[in-house]
Design a protein around this motif. Structure first.
Motif, mmCIF file in Angstrom:
data_model
loop_
_atom_site.group_PDB
_atom_site.id
_atom_site.type_symbol
_atom_site.label_atom_id
_atom_site.label_comp_id
_atom_site.label_asym_id
_atom_site.label_seq_id
_atom_site.Cartn_x
_atom_site.Cartn_y
_atom_site.Cartn_z
ATOM 1 N N ALA A 86 -11.085 -3.610 -31.750
ATOM 2 C CA ALA A 86 -10.219 -3.733 -30.644
ATOM 3 C C ALA A 86 -10.625 -4.564 -29.545
ATOM 4 N N LEU A 87 -11.823 -4.706 -29.142
ATOM 5 C CA LEU A 87 -12.432 -5.663 -28.015
ATOM 6 C C LEU A 87 -12.390 -6.871 -28.471
ATOM 7 N N GLY A 88 -12.577 -7.205 -29.857
ATOM 8 C CA GLY A 88 -12.565 -8.760 -30.160
ATOM 9 C C GLY A 88 -11.061 -9.195 -30.263
ATOM 10 N N HIS A 89 -10.251 -8.011 -30.613
ATOM 11 C CA HIS A 89 -8.626 -8.527 -30.753
ATOM 12 C C HIS A 89 -8.168 -8.697 -29.269
ATOM 13 N N ALA A 90 -8.602 -8.080 -28.277
ATOM 14 C CA ALA A 90 -8.340 -8.111 -27.045
ATOM 15 C C ALA A 90 -8.780 -9.424 -26.216
ATOM 16 N N ARG A 91 -9.776 -9.757 -26.620
ATOM 17 C CA ARG A 91 -10.197 -10.880 -25.754
ATOM 18 C C ARG A 91 -9.582 -12.215 -26.494
ATOM 19 N N ASN A 92 -8.993 -11.878 -27.634
ATOM 20 C CA ASN A 92 -8.357 -13.407 -28.247
ATOM 21 C C ASN A 92 -6.840 -13.246 -28.405
ATOM 22 N N ARG A 93 -6.530 -12.121 -27.930
ATOM 23 C CA ARG A 93 -4.999 -12.297 -28.242
ATOM 24 C C ARG A 93 -4.431 -12.405 -26.997
ATOM 25 N N LYS A 94 -3.393 -13.595 -27.042
ATOM 26 C CA LYS A 94 -2.659 -14.150 -25.882
ATOM 27 C C LYS A 94 -1.421 -13.473 -25.766
ATOM 28 N N MET A 95 -1.072 -13.100 -24.456
ATOM 29 C CA MET A 95 0.170 -12.004 -24.165
ATOM 30 C C MET A 95 0.477 -12.436 -22.774
ATOM 31 N N LEU A 96 1.677 -12.757 -22.469
ATOM 32 C CA LEU A 96 2.368 -12.911 -21.208
ATOM 33 C C LEU A 96 1.472 -14.013 -20.279
ATOM 34 N N GLY A 97 0.963 -15.117 -20.895
ATOM 35 C CA GLY A 97 0.232 -16.064 -19.902
ATOM 36 C C GLY A 97 -1.156 -15.816 -19.963
ATOM 37 N N GLN A 98 -1.740 -14.674 -20.594
ATOM 38 C CA GLN A 98 -3.094 -14.325 -20.004
ATOM 39 C C GLN A 98 -3.540 -13.435 -21.579
ATOM 40 N N THR A 99 -4.788 -12.830 -21.836
ATOM 41 C CA THR A 99 -5.258 -12.445 -22.834
ATOM 42 C C THR A 99 -4.925 -10.995 -22.763
ATOM 43 N N LEU A 100 -4.848 -10.017 -23.778
ATOM 44 C CA LEU A 100 -4.623 -8.789 -23.862
ATOM 45 C C LEU A 100 -5.770 -8.105 -22.912
ATOM 46 N N TRP A 101 -6.901 -8.677 -22.925
ATOM 47 C CA TRP A 101 -8.252 -7.976 -22.230
ATOM 48 C C TRP A 101 -7.984 -7.985 -20.767
ATOM 49 N N ASP A 102 -7.120 -8.789 -20.306
ATOM 50 C CA ASP A 102 -6.860 -9.059 -18.888
ATOM 51 C C ASP A 102 -6.139 -8.079 -18.308
ATOM 52 N N PHE A 103 -5.534 -7.282 -19.053
ATOM 53 C CA PHE A 103 -4.607 -6.141 -18.326
ATOM 54 C C PHE A 103 -5.343 -5.028 -18.283
ATOM 55 N N ALA A 149 -19.668 6.527 -36.207
ATOM 56 C CA ALA A 149 -19.991 5.064 -36.519
ATOM 57 C C ALA A 149 -18.700 4.521 -36.802
ATOM 58 N N THR A 150 -17.484 4.955 -37.370
ATOM 59 C CA THR A 150 -16.231 4.343 -37.505
ATOM 60 C C THR A 150 -15.416 4.208 -36.100
ATOM 61 N N ALA A 151 -15.641 5.296 -35.124
ATOM 62 C CA ALA A 151 -15.095 5.210 -33.921
ATOM 63 C C ALA A 151 -15.730 4.038 -33.405
ATOM 64 N N GLU A 152 -17.004 3.811 -33.466
ATOM 65 C CA GLU A 152 -17.903 2.473 -32.891
ATOM 66 C C GLU A 152 -17.115 1.270 -33.158
ATOM 67 N N ARG A 153 -16.952 0.952 -34.633
ATOM 68 C CA ARG A 153 -16.258 0.006 -35.283
ATOM 69 C C ARG A 153 -14.848 -0.135 -34.951
ATOM 70 N N ALA A 154 -14.203 0.931 -34.657
ATOM 71 C CA ALA A 154 -12.678 0.570 -34.131
ATOM 72 C C ALA A 154 -12.788 -0.392 -32.672
ATOM 73 N N ILE A 155 -13.668 0.235 -31.952
ATOM 74 C CA ILE A 155 -13.620 -0.136 -30.546
ATOM 75 C C ILE A 155 -14.282 -1.754 -30.636
ATOM 76 N N GLU A 156 -15.082 -2.014 -31.520
ATOM 77 C CA GLU A 156 -15.469 -3.333 -31.401
ATOM 78 C C GLU A 156 -14.408 -4.107 -32.260
#
Length: 382
Positions: free
Chosen positions: A265-282, A256-263
């Motif tokens: 991280a996914l939310g952060h990656a999709r919103n975090r801007k980095m080098l002209g794109q989002t972290l999710w784009d890497f 359950a805690t591993a699943e929450r960690a993924i949630e």
């Protein structure tokens, strides 16, 4: 990806999940920082949980519980993981404390103590671990000497969950010779027993909202009727029966805690801007989270089968419960670490939920039997 639903979930459990989620969001989450500083929750919150029926859910109704299944408790564990909390005493050690009593005590003893525990009026700790006897329970040195209509207990216990707050403590002590056959269990009413001494609350790297104590028993005299089960020498076998449930609970919280960690991280990656794109784009971000999601789904399906078996009243293979505990706690730590890395410096700040998950996870590989010892036990069953 299609949302996953555990095969043991039911409409009744969906209602319970709503209740548990509201409880954790309103009664637990707002106090997390204060509880970590004071090393314990407020008793009023535990009483509130008792009123809602969230304590001792799988304990029979005749003893004050809800008579529900293990699946009900899993739902509550999952909702606690969702808010990244370990302060509320529903972590595996505390969750299973009532079951140590339920499965080892006589009917009269359960009637005497369990209703107050189920209502949240009294806390219960389990005093097994000693400085020189952790996973190796057979080596414990605490003694219990019969003296007329009493037992006199002497020894030292360490890493005791809820040791400071609990009014009741289930103590493992040696009444006979060496090894497993000389161990018995006793109930100590802590506030009424002068020889029961709390030495200190231990400072930990995680789970700081949950009090963990070192305890000394110095000629602690208790009534002979507090011998659990009424017969000496049965303690080790009684403990082993409940360890199966405890290890599965550790596996559940690991998933359950591993699943929450993924949630997170996914939310952060999709919103975090980095080098002209989002972290999710890497690509590295996508690969990392894809691997984490795959591994946690594998763990989830294994654990779900065991949860279903236990909830249906089936006897699960102790070796499989051990496998689940070791595998899921290892994966929990690995996955949370990978997810924290994606947060960069923010993941290293203790007020970050991902950081709290990271700190609280490490002990999962230790309590309930260290994972190295558990691998040895698995090999013996092969």
């Amino acid at each position: 990806m299609k949302p996953y639903r555990s095969p043991w979930m039911t409409p009744e459990l969906d209602i319970l999940r709503t209740t548990a989620r509201r409880f954790f969001e309103e009664e637990v989450a707002p106090h997390a920082n204060r509880w970590r500083k004071q090393h314990q929750i407020d008793r009023s919150v535990w009483l509130k949980a008792g009123e809602l029926g969230l304590v001792c859910m799988s304990v029979p109704e005749q003893y004050g519980g809800q008579g529900a299944s293990f699946a009900h408790e899993v739902v509550v564990m999952e909702e606690q993981a969702r808010i990244c909390d370990t302060a509320f005493g529903f972590v595996p050690g505390a969750l299973n404390a009532p079951h140590f009593l339920l499965h080892t005590a006589t009917h009269e003893q359960n009637l005497r103590w369990m209703p107050d525990i189920a209502a949240g009026r009294k806390g219960l700790s389990v005093c097994i671990t000693e400085p020189d006897a952790g996973t190796d329970v057979k080596a414990l040195r605490t003694t219990a000497r019969r003296d007329d209509d009493s037992y006199v207990l002497n020894g030292n216990k360490v890493f005791i969950t809820q040791g400071r707050q609990a009014e009741l403590s289930l103590v493992a002590a040696r009444t006979g010779g060496g090894g497993a056959k000389g161990i018995s269990l006793f109930m100590v009413e802590t506030k009424k027993t002068p020889g029961f001494k709390i030495s200190r609350v231990l400072e930990k790297i995680g789970q700081n909202g949950l009090d963990t104590c070192e305890i000394f028993l110095d000629d602690a005299r208790i009534p002979a009727e507090n011998l659990i089960g009424g017969v000496e020498g049965r303690g080790f076998g009684q403990l082993m029966d409940v360890f199966v449930r405890e290890r599965l609970s550790i596996a559940v919280t690991g998933v359950a805690t591993a699943e929450r960690a993924i949630e997170l991280a996914l939310g952060h990656a999709r919103n975090r801007k980095m080098l002209g794109q989002t972290l999710w784009d890497f690509q590295n971000t996508k690969f990392t989270l894809a691997e984490c999601a795959t591994e946690v789904r594998i763990a989830r399906t294994f654990v779900d089968r065991l949860v279903m078996e236990l909830s249906n009243g089936e006897e699960i293979d102790p070796a499989e419960a051990i496998m689940a505990k070791y595998w899921c706690s290892d994966k929990q730590c690995e996955i949370i670490d990978h997810c924290l890395q994606l947060f960069g410096g923010y993941g290293y700040m203790t007020d970050s939920p991902i950081a709290q998950l990271y700190l609280d996870a490490r002990v999962q590989r230790i309590y309930g039997g260290s994972n190295e010892t558990l691998k040895d036990l698995i090999s013996r069953a092969m």
